[in-house]
Design an enzyme around this catalytic site. Structure first.
Site, PDB file in Angstrom:
ATOM      1  N   PRO A  79       0.823  -1.224   0.000  1.00 52.22           N
ATOM      2  CA  PRO A  79       0.000   0.000   0.000  1.00 52.22           C
ATOM      3  C   PRO A  79       0.852   1.268   0.000  1.00 52.22           C
ATOM      4  CG  PRO A  79      -0.707  -1.543   1.718  1.00 52.22           C
ATOM      5  CD  PRO A  79       0.582  -2.060   1.177  1.00 52.22           C
ATOM      6  N   PRO A  85      49.817 -28.774   4.523  1.00 53.62           N
ATOM      7  CA  PRO A  85      49.536 -29.757   5.566  1.00 53.62           C
ATOM      8  C   PRO A  85      48.077 -30.149   5.736  1.00 53.62           C
ATOM      9  CG  PRO A  85      50.043 -27.617   6.511  1.00 53.62           C
ATOM     10  CD  PRO A  85      50.188 -27.453   5.036  1.00 53.62           C
ATOM     11  N   ASP A 106      47.832 -38.166  -2.586  1.00 52.65           N
ATOM     12  CA  ASP A 106      48.141 -38.941  -1.380  1.00 52.65           C
ATOM     13  C   ASP A 106      46.906 -38.995  -0.508  1.00 52.65           C
ATOM     14  OD1 ASP A 106      50.714 -39.015  -2.200  1.00 52.65           O
ATOM     15  OD2 ASP A 106      51.451 -37.516  -0.786  1.00 52.65           O
ATOM     16  N   LYS A 123      48.933 -44.156   0.780  1.00 53.23           N
ATOM     17  CA  LYS A 123      49.109 -45.374   1.554  1.00 53.23           C
ATOM     18  C   LYS A 123      49.020 -45.000   3.030  1.00 53.23           C
ATOM     19  CE  LYS A 123      53.983 -44.828   0.405  1.00 53.23           C
ATOM     20  NZ  LYS A 123      53.940 -43.923  -0.724  1.00 53.23           N
ATOM     21  N   GLY A 158      51.102 -34.197  -0.067  1.00 52.08           N
ATOM     22  CA  GLY A 158      50.961 -33.470   1.191  1.00 52.08           C
ATOM     23  C   GLY A 158      52.202 -32.631   1.465  1.00 52.08           C
ATOM     24  N   GLY A 159      52.024 -31.474   2.084  1.00 49.88           N
ATOM     25  CA  GLY A 159      53.167 -30.625   2.468  1.00 49.88           C
ATOM     26  C   GLY A 159      53.927 -30.134   1.261  1.00 49.88           C
ATOM     27  N   ASP A 160      55.245 -30.291   1.317  1.00 53.57           N
ATOM     28  CA  ASP A 160      56.109 -29.898   0.201  1.00 53.57           C
ATOM     29  C   ASP A 160      56.622 -31.172  -0.476  1.00 53.57           C
ATOM     30  OD1 ASP A 160      57.956 -27.490  -0.882  1.00 53.57           O
ATOM     31  OD2 ASP A 160      59.088 -29.380  -0.796  1.00 53.57           O
ATOM     32  N   ILE A 193      60.117 -32.423   0.712  1.00 54.53           N
ATOM     33  CA  ILE A 193      60.466 -32.697   2.114  1.00 54.53           C
ATOM     34  C   ILE A 193      59.796 -33.996   2.519  1.00 54.53           C
ATOM     35  CG2 ILE A 193      60.275 -31.898   4.498  1.00 54.53           C
ATOM     36  CD1 ILE A 193      60.831 -29.133   3.512  1.00 54.53           C
ATOM     37  N   THR A 208      55.351 -27.086   4.180  1.00 57.65           N
ATOM     38  CA  THR A 208      55.641 -28.367   4.807  1.00 57.65           C
ATOM     39  C   THR A 208      54.960 -28.459   6.178  1.00 57.65           C
ATOM     40  OG1 THR A 208      57.400 -29.916   5.293  1.00 57.65           O
ATOM     41  CG2 THR A 208      57.825 -27.622   5.890  1.00 57.65           C
ATOM     42  N   MET A 245      56.865 -38.543  10.525  1.00 55.55           N
ATOM     43  CA  MET A 245      56.562 -39.976  10.442  1.00 55.55           C
ATOM     44  C   MET A 245      56.993 -40.741  11.694  1.00 55.55           C
ATOM     45  SD  MET A 245      57.390 -40.689   6.447  1.00 55.55           S
ATOM     46  CE  MET A 245      58.706 -39.511   6.264  1.00 55.55           C
TER      47      MET A 245
HETATM   48  C1  LIG Z   1      55.474 -38.830   3.925  1.00 49.87           C
HETATM   49  S1  LIG Z   1      55.650 -37.477   4.998  1.00 49.87           S
HETATM   50  C2  LIG Z   1      55.237 -36.173   3.923  1.00 49.87           C
HETATM   51  C3  LIG Z   1      55.697 -34.841   4.415  1.00 49.87           C
HETATM   52  C4  LIG Z   1      55.281 -33.730   3.500  1.00 49.87           C
HETATM   53  N1  LIG Z   1      55.941 -33.834   2.221  1.00 49.87           N
HETATM   54  C5  LIG Z   1      55.541 -32.349   4.100  1.00 49.87           C
HETATM   55  O1  LIG Z   1      56.343 -31.588   3.556  1.00 49.87           O
HETATM   56  O2  LIG Z   1      54.910 -32.038   5.121  1.00 49.87           O
HETATM   57  C6  LIG Z   1      54.252 -37.641   6.009  1.00 49.87           C
HETATM   58  C7  LIG Z   1      54.454 -37.114   7.411  1.00 49.87           C
HETATM   59  O3  LIG Z   1      54.295 -35.702   7.419  1.00 49.87           O
HETATM   60  C8  LIG Z   1      53.760 -35.308   8.656  1.00 49.87           C
HETATM   61  N2  LIG Z   1      52.498 -34.583   8.405  1.00 49.87           N
HETATM   62  C9  LIG Z   1      51.913 -34.344   7.228  1.00 49.87           C
HETATM   63  N3  LIG Z   1      50.798 -33.616   7.379  1.00 49.87           N
HETATM   64  C10 LIG Z   1      50.677 -33.394   8.697  1.00 49.87           C
HETATM   65  C11 LIG Z   1      49.722 -32.685   9.498  1.00 49.87           C
HETATM   66  N4  LIG Z   1      48.683 -32.067   8.949  1.00 49.87           N
HETATM   67  N5  LIG Z   1      49.905 -32.657  10.829  1.00 49.87           N
HETATM   68  C12 LIG Z   1      50.951 -33.269  11.393  1.00 49.87           C
HETATM   69  N6  LIG Z   1      51.887 -33.947  10.702  1.00 49.87           N
HETATM   70  C13 LIG Z   1      51.752 -34.005   9.376  1.00 49.87           C
HETATM   71  C14 LIG Z   1      53.546 -36.560   9.467  1.00 49.87           C
HETATM   72  O4  LIG Z   1      54.705 -36.764  10.252  1.00 49.87           O
HETATM   73  C15 LIG Z   1      53.429 -37.610   8.408  1.00 49.87           C
HETATM   74  O5  LIG Z   1      53.756 -38.893   8.885  1.00 49.87           O
END
Ligand SMILES: C[S@@+](CC[C@H](N)C(=O)[O-])C[C@H]1O[C@@H](n2cnc3c(N)ncnc32)[C@H](O)[C@@H]1O
Length: 476
Positions: free
Chosen positions: A43, A226, A249, A271, A302-304, A307, A332, A384
């Site tokens: 309205p 990570p 991975d 794995k 994962g990560g770098d 490394i 990493t 690891m």
């Molecule tokens: C095969 S290595 C790979 C590392 C990876 N290239 C990096 O630069 O972080 C896998 C290990 O990284 C570590 N990792 C990877 N992601 C993680 C996270 N979000 N929190 C804690 N540790 C982690 C653990 O020790 C795990 O067993």
């Protein structure tokens, strides 16, 4: 996903907007923009709504709507903020099969209205499923800022070449690549910088040579960080959106794979705890085969990648087959976990160096010299090592490292499920056993670990939404 995103064709269709508020004006604007016949019932509408009087496609009814008004209606918006009007609107919409949306009344909504970025004909709609519309609005502002204004015109411009491309470039993969190269390559750049003629010439040249190039795949080894998707690099994200196949991975964090191009093939080569999905050799062979088929293969790690990621080996093996390989760094785990938990890996008063070690190698637990690694001025980060925390602590103490040395185990660092168990070399094994951590996890050894309590609460400015969520839950 709670809602299905779709774009409705409402051109020439009846849209009712009940109310005369600012929200009504926004709904009217958008519906008129999409070519609807808009009927506004109120309205005494406000100035913003009255501004539409006389606009083609807009009809104002200076009264309240009645149920019969909803006959032939396609979409009905309630904006009056009057409960009786909202109820009537919803009942009318349901009676005549229209879609209803009443602002801020979820039970009266068949759909939600997204935040929209318009670069006609390009439209980007952002929604948080109604959970936090402010987040959508903030995101919209960011997209507005980063998307060149001419992007919509670029879409129109390249659409002129659609038929020619379809007729000239053979194969859907090659065609998609042609489109991507055109938009994100030199032609797109030329258009966005105002040189349409040059853009057209570049496209013609590419079309002329399109099928001459041999099919050539490549491999990208990319670090995904990570786990928190916000810790991906821009490059990683771009590669994820261009790849044909993604080999990833198991460590790749939740939500990360959602960022991969929808029609890309995803292969889990990860794995966990000895349960091999694909061996390293099989993974490399698969990358080589896919690249030879002409695919752009993204190996997301994962990560770098360099490394403890076996990126060096993969690079060598793939390159040995004459396939171009590009490596992109990632954050990493040590860097991500340190920052996300408020543990600075170096600190002028505590540690002038940091070393990254892996707990085990090809043949099991490594016989590290812990007295050389664990020093008063150095932080040790063990990758690891989760399954061996007690053994590592016992070995270090047996070699003479003080049992009082501070230790933290960071599990699922940077992810929403992040957990930290802290203690000393003497008690960390039993604490970790009780905590039943699932991994992936890092062991951090050194006095910087004690800074976590001090910096974690007030001193640390959270860097990512995930960390903010952790702060809110008292997790930092
Ligand atoms: C095969 S290595 C790979 C590392 C990876 N290239 C990096 O630069 O972080 C896998 C290990 O990284 C570590 N990792 C990877 N992601 C993680 C996270 N979000 N929190 C804690 N540790 C982690 C653990 O020790 C795990 O067993």
């Amino acid at each position: 996903m709670d809602y299905l995103p779709i774009f409705l064709d409402i051109a020439g269709k009846k849209v009712i907007v009940d109310g005369g508020t600012s929200v009504a004006a926004r709904r009217i604007e958008r519906a008129l923009g999409a070519g609807a016949e808009v009927h506004c019932f109120d309205p005494a509408p406000g100035d913003e709504v009255r501004a539409f009087l006389g606009r083609a496609g807009f009809t104002h009814h200076p009264r309240l709507a009645v149920e019969a008004d909803f006959a032939t209606c396609f979409v009905a918006y309630g904006t009056s903020e009057v409960p009786e009007r909202d109820a009537l609107l919803y009942a009318g919409a349901k009676r005549y099969g229209a879609l209803a949306n009443v602002a801020d009344e979820k039970e009266y909504c068949d759909f939600i209205t997204p935040s929209v970025v318009e670069r006609d004909p390009l439209t980007i709609a952002i929604s948080t499923g109604g959970a936090a519309p402010v987040v959508a609005r903030i995101l919209r502002a960011r997209v507005e800022a980063m998307l060149p204004a001419a992007y919509g015109r670029l879409a129109l411009f390249v659409s002129r070449f659609r038929d020619r491309i379809a007729a000239t470039v053979k194969g859907s993969t090659a065609r998609r690549r042609f489109w991507e190269n055109m938009i994100e390559g030199h032609a797109g750049d030329a258009f966005l910088s105002g040189d349409e003629a040059l853009a057209a010439r570049l496209i013609e040249e590419d079309l002329a040579g399109a099928n001459r190039k041999a099919k050539r795949g490549q491999v990208w080894l990319v670090g995904a960080g990570p786990g928190d998707p916000d810790l991906l690099t821009f490059k990683a994200l771009r590669m994820m959106q261009h790849a044909d196949v993604v080999l990833h991975d198991r460590l790749i964090g939740e939500g990360m794979l959602d960022l991969v191009r929808r029609d890309a093939t995803r292969i889990d080569v990860g794995k966990r705890a000895g349960n091999h999905v694909l061996s390293q050799e099989e993974t490399t062979a698969l990358m080589v085969r896919l690249a030879r088929e002409g695919k752009r293969v993204l190996r997301l790690k994962g990560g770098d990648p360099f490394i403890f990621g076996r990126g060096g080996e993969e690079l060598e093996e793939v390159a040995a087959h004459g396939i171009p390989v590009v490596v992109m760094p990632g954050i990493t785990a040590a860097a991500g976990c340190g920052t996300a938990t408020g543990i600075p890996l170096t600190h002028r008063d505590h540690a002038q160096s940091v070393v990254f070690v892996t707990a085990h190698g090809k043949d099991g637990l490594l016989p590290h010299d812990w007295t050389r690694l664990v020093r008063p001025d150095q932080t040790v980060v063990v990758y690891m090592g989760l399954r061996f925390v007690a053994e590592i602590a016992a070995a270090a103490m047996a070699q003479g490292v003080a049992g009082a040395t501070p230790v933290a185990v960071v599990d699922n660092g940077t992810r929403i499920s992040q957990r930290v168990v802290s203690g000393t070399l003497a008690d960390i094994g039993s604490k970790v056993a009780v905590a039943d951590l699932k991994g992936p996890a890092l062991i951090m050894i050194g006095s910087v670990v004690t800074l976590r309590g001090k910096l974690g609460v007030e001193g640390v400015v959270p860097g990512t939404p995930h960390e903010m969520a952790l702060v809110a839950r008292g997790g930092l």
